[in-house]
Design a protein around this motif. Structure first.
Motif, PDB file in Angstrom:
ATOM      1  N   ILE A  94       0.831  -1.201   0.000  1.00 35.42           N
ATOM      2  CA  ILE A  94       0.000   0.000   0.000  1.00 35.42           C
ATOM      3  C   ILE A  94       0.868   1.255   0.000  1.00 35.42           C
ATOM      4  O   ILE A  94       0.588   2.229  -0.713  1.00 35.42           O
ATOM      5  CB  ILE A  94      -0.948   0.004   1.217  1.00 35.42           C
ATOM      6  N   LEU A  95       1.944   1.211   0.777  1.00 35.07           N
ATOM      7  CA  LEU A  95       2.856   2.352   0.841  1.00 35.07           C
ATOM      8  C   LEU A  95       3.472   2.630  -0.526  1.00 35.07           C
ATOM      9  O   LEU A  95       3.571   3.789  -0.961  1.00 35.07           O
ATOM     10  CB  LEU A  95       3.957   2.085   1.871  1.00 35.07           C
ATOM     11  N   THR A  96       3.862   1.584  -1.217  1.00 28.40           N
ATOM     12  CA  THR A  96       4.435   1.736  -2.561  1.00 28.40           C
ATOM     13  C   THR A  96       3.421   2.358  -3.518  1.00 28.40           C
ATOM     14  O   THR A  96       3.763   3.236  -4.318  1.00 28.40           O
ATOM     15  CB  THR A  96       4.891   0.366  -3.110  1.00 28.40           C
ATOM     16  N   ALA A  97       2.161   1.912  -3.414  1.00 28.86           N
ATOM     17  CA  ALA A  97       1.101   2.452  -4.271  1.00 28.86           C
ATOM     18  C   ALA A  97       0.880   3.939  -3.978  1.00 28.86           C
ATOM     19  O   ALA A  97       0.658   4.740  -4.902  1.00 28.86           O
ATOM     20  CB  ALA A  97      -0.188   1.671  -4.062  1.00 28.86           C
ATOM     21  N   LEU A  98       0.948   4.309  -2.702  1.00 21.74           N
ATOM     22  CA  LEU A  98       0.797   5.708  -2.323  1.00 21.74           C
ATOM     23  C   LEU A  98       1.894   6.570  -2.943  1.00 21.74           C
ATOM     24  O   LEU A  98       1.629   7.620  -3.534  1.00 21.74           O
ATOM     25  CB  LEU A  98       0.826   5.847  -0.799  1.00 21.74           C
ATOM     26  N   LEU A  99       3.123   6.117  -2.815  1.00 18.55           N
ATOM     27  CA  LEU A  99       4.261   6.872  -3.337  1.00 18.55           C
ATOM     28  C   LEU A  99       4.226   6.922  -4.862  1.00 18.55           C
ATOM     29  O   LEU A  99       4.530   7.964  -5.467  1.00 18.55           O
ATOM     30  CB  LEU A  99       5.571   6.250  -2.850  1.00 18.55           C
ATOM     31  N   ASP A 100       3.834   5.821  -5.485  1.00 17.97           N
ATOM     32  CA  ASP A 100       3.767   5.782  -6.953  1.00 17.97           C
ATOM     33  C   ASP A 100       2.693   6.721  -7.496  1.00 17.97           C
ATOM     34  O   ASP A 100       2.784   7.197  -8.636  1.00 17.97           O
ATOM     35  CB  ASP A 100       3.481   4.350  -7.441  1.00 17.97           C
ATOM     36  N   SER A 101       1.658   6.965  -6.682  1.00 14.91           N
ATOM     37  CA  SER A 101       0.588   7.861  -7.130  1.00 14.91           C
ATOM     38  C   SER A 101       0.943   9.330  -6.938  1.00 14.91           C
ATOM     39  O   SER A 101       0.149  10.212  -7.261  1.00 14.91           O
ATOM     40  CB  SER A 101      -0.709   7.547  -6.374  1.00 14.91           C
ATOM     41  N   GLY A 102       2.153   9.590  -6.403  1.00 11.93           N
ATOM     42  CA  GLY A 102       2.618  10.966  -6.274  1.00 11.93           C
ATOM     43  C   GLY A 102       2.433  11.589  -4.905  1.00 11.93           C
ATOM     44  O   GLY A 102       2.726  12.770  -4.704  1.00 11.93           O
ATOM     45  N   ILE A 103       1.940  10.786  -3.938  1.00  5.74           N
ATOM     46  CA  ILE A 103       1.759  11.307  -2.582  1.00  5.74           C
ATOM     47  C   ILE A 103       3.130  11.505  -1.930  1.00  5.74           C
ATOM     48  O   ILE A 103       3.976  10.615  -1.956  1.00  5.74           O
ATOM     49  CB  ILE A 103       0.914  10.341  -1.730  1.00  5.74           C
ATOM     50  N   LYS A 104       3.358  12.678  -1.339  1.00  6.25           N
ATOM     51  CA  LYS A 104       4.634  12.984  -0.697  1.00  6.25           C
ATOM     52  C   LYS A 104       4.756  12.258   0.651  1.00  6.25           C
ATOM     53  O   LYS A 104       3.761  12.107   1.373  1.00  6.25           O
ATOM     54  CB  LYS A 104       4.765  14.489  -0.473  1.00  6.25           C
ATOM     55  N   PRO A 105       5.977  11.826   1.005  1.00  2.43           N
ATOM     56  CA  PRO A 105       6.179  11.138   2.293  1.00  2.43           C
ATOM     57  C   PRO A 105       5.677  11.939   3.491  1.00  2.43           C
ATOM     58  O   PRO A 105       5.104  11.374   4.429  1.00  2.43           O
ATOM     59  CB  PRO A 105       7.700  10.954   2.350  1.00  2.43           C
ATOM     60  N   LYS A 106       5.857  13.269   3.458  1.00  6.44           N
ATOM     61  CA  LYS A 106       5.395  14.092   4.580  1.00  6.44           C
ATOM     62  C   LYS A 106       3.882  14.018   4.732  1.00  6.44           C
ATOM     63  O   LYS A 106       3.358  13.988   5.864  1.00  6.44           O
ATOM     64  CB  LYS A 106       5.813  15.547   4.384  1.00  6.44           C
ATOM     65  N   VAL A 107       3.166  13.979   3.611  1.00  2.64           N
ATOM     66  CA  VAL A 107       1.707  13.879   3.657  1.00  2.64           C
ATOM     67  C   VAL A 107       1.292  12.568   4.313  1.00  2.64           C
ATOM     68  O   VAL A 107       0.320  12.523   5.078  1.00  2.64           O
ATOM     69  CB  VAL A 107       1.120  13.979   2.235  1.00  2.64           C
TER      70      VAL A 107
END
Length: 319
Positions: free
Chosen positions: A219-232
């Motif tokens: 899920i974390l990988t999918a979040l990052l791949d979708s452009g969500i910033k780590p801080k968010v």
């Protein structure tokens, strides 16, 4: 009454209309639809004479109730309040509702906070929030008929992904109808309905709470791949666990209390309560303090947001 009840009453033409209505709730789309229903009561060549829309002026709205309708049984006055009504304004409304004009329907639209001061005798409340699964299903069935149907599993996934937002449910249902075959499946919803950050973080938190490292990483990988910033992601995790702690500390409070505090629907509180069962209050307090310290470190430049995010996920899985 609920929005769905108002819709049925007006569209069926059943039941006598009240002299005044208070329209409020968390779902702006439903509030807008409720006002459209009231405006639809006025039709014909004299609509401009029999429908009046006023903003933030109780005196003007009450004055309009005294104007006779043009070749119609009644007129509709829609008053939108963007700020809390004065005590004098509320008193004037109370006085009017003692002996309301039978040729006018006064509709007051406002947010939930303003509505608290206007829940007075003689005014019917129309609640536009906390839509039930049955109400959502009824609307979806109506939107899809007669060419399409949606499976119960697909509807459940749609409700979760849209966070019960009626505006998104309607738009996504219309999209699914356009691009799907006759039967809309859960896979159709998964493929075509984008999950917002709130839903994705919800899934991440669920995976973390269940100590599922593989699912959390996926899920974390999918979040990052979708452009969500780590801080968010760190900020969202903190907000999620802060809510879980609040629920844990107030176990006896009803779902409606948390819904008002968190600005979410009452049924959505169920998932937060379920997550709270996985932790003690001390654990939750420590997690919130830890995530808050990571937020501070990121803001002060003591560490990168990516490093803080990965550490947060690792610590939460091991908590």
């Amino acid at each position: 009454m609920r929005y769905s009840e108002l819709k049925k009453q007006i569209r069926s033409g059943g039941g006598a209309l009240k002299p005044a209505y208070l329209v409020y709730g968390q779902d702006d789309y439903l509030k807008s639809e409720a006002l459209k229903l009231f405006k639809s009561l006025v039709d014909g060549d004299f609509k401009d004479f029999n429908l009046t829309v006023i903003e933030d002026d109780i005196d003007a709205a009450l004055a309009e109730t005294n104007a006779l309708p043009m070749l119609a049984d009644f007129k509709v006055i829609v008053l939108t309040l963007s700020s809390k009504a004065s005590e004098e304004g509320v008193a004037k409304l109370k006085n009017y509702l003692v002996t309301p004009v039978d040729t006018a329907i006064l509709v007051v639209s406002c947010d939930s906070d303003i509505a608290k001061s206007l829940k007075i005798r003689g005014i019917e409340s129309v609640i536009c929030s906390d839509v039930t699964d049955e109400e959502i299903k009824e609307e979806v069935v109506s939107l899809l008929a007669p060419t399409h149907v949606m499976t119960d599993e697909a509807l459940g996934e749609l409700i979760i992904r849209t966070r019960r937002s009626f505006a998104r449910i309607v738009s996504e249902t219309n999209k699914l109808k356009s691009y799907s075959s006759g039967i809309i499946s859960k896979k159709d919803v998964e493929d075509m309905v984008a999950a917002d950050i709130e839903y994705q973080v919800f899934r991440l938190t669920e995976a973390v709470c269940s100590k599922s490292a593989n699912q959390s990483l996926e899920i974390l990988t999918a979040l990052l791949d979708s452009g969500i910033k780590p801080k968010v992601i760190v900020d969202s995790l903190y907000e999620r666990y802060r809510r879980i702690l609040h629920v844990s500390l107030n176990k006896s409070a009803p779902n409606e209390y948390f819904a008002e505090q968190f600005y979410i629907s009452a049924p959505a509180v169920y998932y937060i309560k379920r997550a709270a069962e996985n932790y003690s209050q001390v654990q939750l307090k420590n997690i919130c303090d830890y995530l808050h310290s990571l937020q501070c470190d990121i803001l002060m430049g003591k560490r990168s947001d990516e490093s803080a995010m990965h550490e947060a996920i690792l610590q939460l899985i091991c908590a």
